[in-house]
Design a protein around this motif. Sequence first.
Motif, PDB file in Angstrom:
ATOM      1  N   TYR A  28      64.784  33.808   5.808  1.00 45.22           N
ATOM      2  CA  TYR A  28      63.564  33.894   6.612  1.00 45.22           C
ATOM      3  C   TYR A  28      63.874  34.026   8.103  1.00 45.22           C
ATOM      4  O   TYR A  28      63.157  34.706   8.820  1.00 45.22           O
ATOM      5  N   LEU A  35      58.497  39.346  10.650  1.00 46.03           N
ATOM      6  CA  LEU A  35      57.285  38.574  10.359  1.00 46.03           C
ATOM      7  C   LEU A  35      56.387  38.495  11.582  1.00 46.03           C
ATOM      8  O   LEU A  35      55.154  38.560  11.468  1.00 46.03           O
ATOM      9  N   LEU A  59      59.744  39.035   0.493  1.00 44.40           N
ATOM     10  CA  LEU A  59      59.230  37.725   0.877  1.00 44.40           C
ATOM     11  C   LEU A  59      58.567  37.013  -0.299  1.00 44.40           C
ATOM     12  O   LEU A  59      58.734  35.797  -0.468  1.00 44.40           O
ATOM     13  N   HIS A  96      57.602  33.060  14.590  1.00 45.31           N
ATOM     14  CA  HIS A  96      58.344  32.676  13.391  1.00 45.31           C
ATOM     15  C   HIS A  96      59.774  32.244  13.676  1.00 45.31           C
ATOM     16  O   HIS A  96      60.372  31.555  12.843  1.00 45.31           O
TER      17      HIS A  96
END
Length: 151
Positions: A28, A35, A59, A96
């Motif tokens: 991530y 993102l 994802l 993010h």
Amino acid sequence: MGMGSLNGATPFMLWLCAGCCLCLILFYQYYAKALNALLLGEAEAAHLGIHTEQLKRQLIIATAIGIGIAVSASGIIGFISLVVPHLIRMTLGPDHTRLLPLSAIAGAALLLLADVGARVWLAPAELPVGLVTALIGAPFLFFFYYSNVSA
């Protein structure tokens, strides 16, 4: 397992969850800027060179793997961590690059506090930690839902 518990932890499950968590955090973090671009909308992210359909598929698969391992290890109590990113986003914003690592740390801390609270609150009796996480998560869910409905 019922409402979920941390009592059935084994060294194998600990290492499996820790390894999966580390891989997902790295995954991530790698996609954090993509993102952030998705926050602008799919069309805008595509104009920035992001393959949105491929990213969304990756994802979803990564998230399903992480949730599957967490729920298989501890039951439904892992879902309390869904509360944490929303609280962090409301306080620190949607970036993010900060949101993802802070969510991981704060989610673990919240579950740890819920477990300690379940063990101490009515000592020597012990509440199921799933009950404590439900007492935290349910009101937040209603608050979050109704605050977004009126907006």
